[in-house]
Design a protein around this motif. Sequence first.
Motif, PDB file in Angstrom:
ATOM      1  N   ILE A   1       7.273  -1.250  -0.493  1.00  0.00           N
ATOM      2  CA  ILE A   1       6.768  -2.452   0.172  1.00  0.00           C
ATOM      3  C   ILE A   1       7.950  -3.362   0.467  1.00  0.00           C
ATOM      4  O   ILE A   1       8.837  -3.530  -0.363  1.00  0.00           O
ATOM      5  N   ASN A   2       7.973  -3.899   1.686  1.00  0.00           N
ATOM      6  CA  ASN A   2       8.957  -4.920   2.031  1.00  0.00           C
ATOM      7  C   ASN A   2       8.233  -6.240   2.215  1.00  0.00           C
ATOM      8  O   ASN A   2       7.245  -6.329   2.941  1.00  0.00           O
ATOM      9  N   LEU A   3       8.748  -7.252   1.538  1.00  0.00           N
ATOM     10  CA  LEU A   3       8.189  -8.601   1.632  1.00  0.00           C
ATOM     11  C   LEU A   3       9.257  -9.501   2.230  1.00  0.00           C
ATOM     12  O   LEU A   3      10.368  -9.588   1.688  1.00  0.00           O
ATOM     13  N   THR A   4       8.956 -10.147   3.335  1.00  0.00           N
ATOM     14  CA  THR A   4       9.908 -11.053   3.961  1.00  0.00           C
ATOM     15  C   THR A   4       9.262 -12.428   4.108  1.00  0.00           C
ATOM     16  O   THR A   4       8.238 -12.573   4.779  1.00  0.00           O
ATOM     17  N   LEU A   5       9.863 -13.399   3.456  1.00  0.00           N
ATOM     18  CA  LEU A   5       9.405 -14.781   3.563  1.00  0.00           C
ATOM     19  C   LEU A   5       9.904 -15.321   4.900  1.00  0.00           C
ATOM     20  O   LEU A   5      11.112 -15.288   5.170  1.00  0.00           O
ATOM     21  N   LEU A   6       8.984 -15.812   5.732  1.00  0.00           N
ATOM     22  CA  LEU A   6       9.328 -16.134   7.120  1.00  0.00           C
ATOM     23  C   LEU A   6       9.849 -17.566   7.280  1.00  0.00           C
ATOM     24  O   LEU A   6       9.599 -18.220   8.298  1.00  0.00           O
TER      25      LEU A   6
ATOM     26  N   SER B   1      15.477 -14.019   0.957  1.00  0.00           N
ATOM     27  CA  SER B   1      14.141 -14.217   1.512  1.00  0.00           C
ATOM     28  C   SER B   1      13.460 -12.894   1.831  1.00  0.00           C
ATOM     29  O   SER B   1      12.343 -12.881   2.350  1.00  0.00           O
ATOM     30  N   SER B   2      14.090 -11.778   1.511  1.00  0.00           N
ATOM     31  CA  SER B   2      13.494 -10.472   1.804  1.00  0.00           C
ATOM     32  C   SER B   2      13.754  -9.531   0.643  1.00  0.00           C
ATOM     33  O   SER B   2      14.890  -9.415   0.178  1.00  0.00           O
ATOM     34  N   ILE B   3      12.710  -8.888   0.165  1.00  0.00           N
ATOM     35  CA  ILE B   3      12.831  -8.046  -1.013  1.00  0.00           C
ATOM     36  C   ILE B   3      11.991  -6.783  -0.799  1.00  0.00           C
ATOM     37  O   ILE B   3      10.913  -6.858  -0.219  1.00  0.00           O
ATOM     38  N   SER B   4      12.502  -5.637  -1.221  1.00  0.00           N
ATOM     39  CA  SER B   4      11.718  -4.398  -1.182  1.00  0.00           C
ATOM     40  C   SER B   4      11.484  -3.916  -2.603  1.00  0.00           C
ATOM     41  O   SER B   4      12.366  -4.032  -3.457  1.00  0.00           O
ATOM     42  N   LEU B   5      10.297  -3.367  -2.855  1.00  0.00           N
ATOM     43  CA  LEU B   5       9.953  -2.880  -4.189  1.00  0.00           C
ATOM     44  C   LEU B   5       9.181  -1.578  -4.082  1.00  0.00           C
ATOM     45  O   LEU B   5       8.590  -1.263  -3.041  1.00  0.00           O
TER      46      LEU B   5
ATOM     47  N   PHE C   1       4.036  -2.125   4.159  1.00  0.00           N
ATOM     48  CA  PHE C   1       3.826  -1.101   3.116  1.00  0.00           C
ATOM     49  C   PHE C   1       3.873   0.260   3.804  1.00  0.00           C
ATOM     50  O   PHE C   1       3.092   0.536   4.697  1.00  0.00           O
ATOM     51  N   ILE C   2       4.831   1.083   3.400  1.00  0.00           N
ATOM     52  CA  ILE C   2       4.904   2.450   3.917  1.00  0.00           C
ATOM     53  C   ILE C   2       4.707   3.385   2.731  1.00  0.00           C
ATOM     54  O   ILE C   2       5.387   3.265   1.713  1.00  0.00           O
ATOM     55  N   GLY C   3       3.735   4.283   2.850  1.00  0.00           N
ATOM     56  CA  GLY C   3       3.456   5.141   1.705  1.00  0.00           C
ATOM     57  C   GLY C   3       2.316   6.089   1.985  1.00  0.00           C
ATOM     58  O   GLY C   3       1.945   6.307   3.142  1.00  0.00           O
ATOM     59  N   ASP C   4       1.771   6.671   0.914  1.00  0.00           N
ATOM     60  CA  ASP C   4       0.680   7.618   1.134  1.00  0.00           C
ATOM     61  C   ASP C   4      -0.500   7.350   0.212  1.00  0.00           C
ATOM     62  O   ASP C   4      -0.448   6.505  -0.664  1.00  0.00           O
TER      63      ASP C   4
END
Lengths: 211, 211, 211
Positions: free
Chosen positions: C40-45, C111-115, C148-151
């Motif tokens: 998941i990538n979360l970017t605070l705009l 301001s951008s985080i991936s988990l 969110f990229i996944g299965d």
Amino acid sequence: MNIEQITDQISIKTHSQGFIDITNIINKWIKSKTLIKGIINLTLLHTSASLTINENADPRVLKDLNNYMKAIVPEDGFTSINNTSNLQRYSHADEGPDDMPAHIRTSLTTSSISLSIEESSLTLGVWQALYLWEHRQKGSERRIAIHFIGDKQRFVQTTSEVIDYKENSNELNKIVISNHDPNAWAKDEGIDTNIDLMIDRIHDLAGEDTI
Amino acid sequence: MNIEQITDQISIKTHSQGFIDITNIINKWIKSKTLIKGIINLTLLHTSASLTINENADPRVLKDLNNYMKAIVPEDGFTSINNTSNLQRYSHADEGPDDMPAHIRTSLTTSSISLSIEESSLTLGVWQALYLWEHRQKGSERRIAIHFIGDKQRFVQTTSEVIDYKENSNELNKIVISNHDPNAWAKDEGIDTNIDLMIDRIHDLAGEDTI
Amino acid sequence: MNIEQITDQISIKTHSQGFIDITNIINKWIKSKTLIKGIINLTLLHTSASLTINENADPRVLKDLNNYMKAIVPEDGFTSINNTSNLQRYSHADEGPDDMPAHIRTSLTTSSISLSIEESSLTLGVWQALYLWEHRQKGSERRIAIHFIGDKQRFVQTTSEVIDYKENSNELNKIVISNHDPNAWAKDEGIDTNIDLMIDRIHDLAGEDTI
């Protein structure tokens, strides 16, 4: 192409403040997996250590970085950078004087990093290494969650590349051989693998006589 | 949906400390590719410059950011923020007085960033730009590794959206047309593209008479 | 496996400088989606607030972090950390004395985080929480772009795992049942779902009599 995901956790033991170069540890982990191209996310599962990318050649860089971090987030508290406030001590101090500074140092750097992988290696610059940066005095057992999303094959991306490969069948053969898993057919119990399909496709494109 | 990956490297020339807005450079790169939705990872392959997201409107923001960074990581060395230590000079100083500060500035910011892409554009706020932040006095040739994982089509995600499209075939036609690549059939030498398959599927769902 | 993508935006209202724990907000968002494993990538705009991971237990950690940030990026301007420069005031000051410090604090954090996501949850350490860190005095409506990229399925990853499952059909049944969507056939209008195909495959591997 078949995009797949692999997740894992690894543990790294730190013994003092400072840096552990984990570039090769991560690259070895990658090479032990079948995926060879993709994006990897590394998340350090702790709040008093960081992941950071910095210079890989001169150990004095790491020494200066560590001294700077101790100066900008001191254990005995801080004043404002323009000296208009009194010394403020940390209110979260139960776990020792190095604990709250470690939390601050973590937020000034980062605990989660994503990187590109090609040919089973992290894409980094010539002078870059990936470091685990321990901020506690005594270190600890540090776990890193690894998430690798990607695919198993270098694939022929553009029409012009296909043409190049048609004109250079040795190069193509090298790629096919490097991707070939002799046990794939057995594992899949007779189902076509991607490499089978790619080979079929290349035969179609190139004609049986050029390969 | 077919998730695919594209990797590349681009070069950007910097000439002095400060910011280069690379939002449009990255957006142009994205628009030159067939993938339109996904996650992009950008990794600056150097340890004396950063990638950062900040305000895109007032150039004084960038001036203040740059001055602040020079004040918090000065070229002539540092004391602790609470003034309890003497001036510490950098031990890694062979490459000039701006070199070690640039390494520290890089670790206080970041050299790797991932962002979302939709409709072939970076997802950023109205006031956000993506910057390459040069920390060396004279600048340099800076390479950025790009890794884009995503797919080629806006896709119909939910049953309710399918129903909406059935009731609004103009809207659907717009989407189909925006995704249509007139050369896809030729490129693929007669193999069904995703757009072909999607159109077939939509015909099935909607009935031949509604589209 | 079918890798898919989901994008969305959520809004969070902040009222003052400081932290909002968004771990559960993001986890609830994830659990409302069909994908269960991915990145998941979360970017605070926005450019005057951050995303950060830090300690989730003692509220004094957050108080110290906030006080430290105000000390290192003060509203009334800054001197160099080694006190060799005069007080520099911010040139970008039209939107109030807390505006330019907020931009600087954003660039010192991220301001951008991936988990990583597994089993429909963010992969975080026991003591970690994900925070929205507001840097403006009065707060604001803050939007976060989610990608969110996944299965959809936990999948059988290795041959040895398949063997384990063959020897432990109860365990396998639990996984299959946990992944089973009773409405999948209806939603897909009769087309085989991945779970259908996985079940078929497992029957092949295990033999009809072992499951």
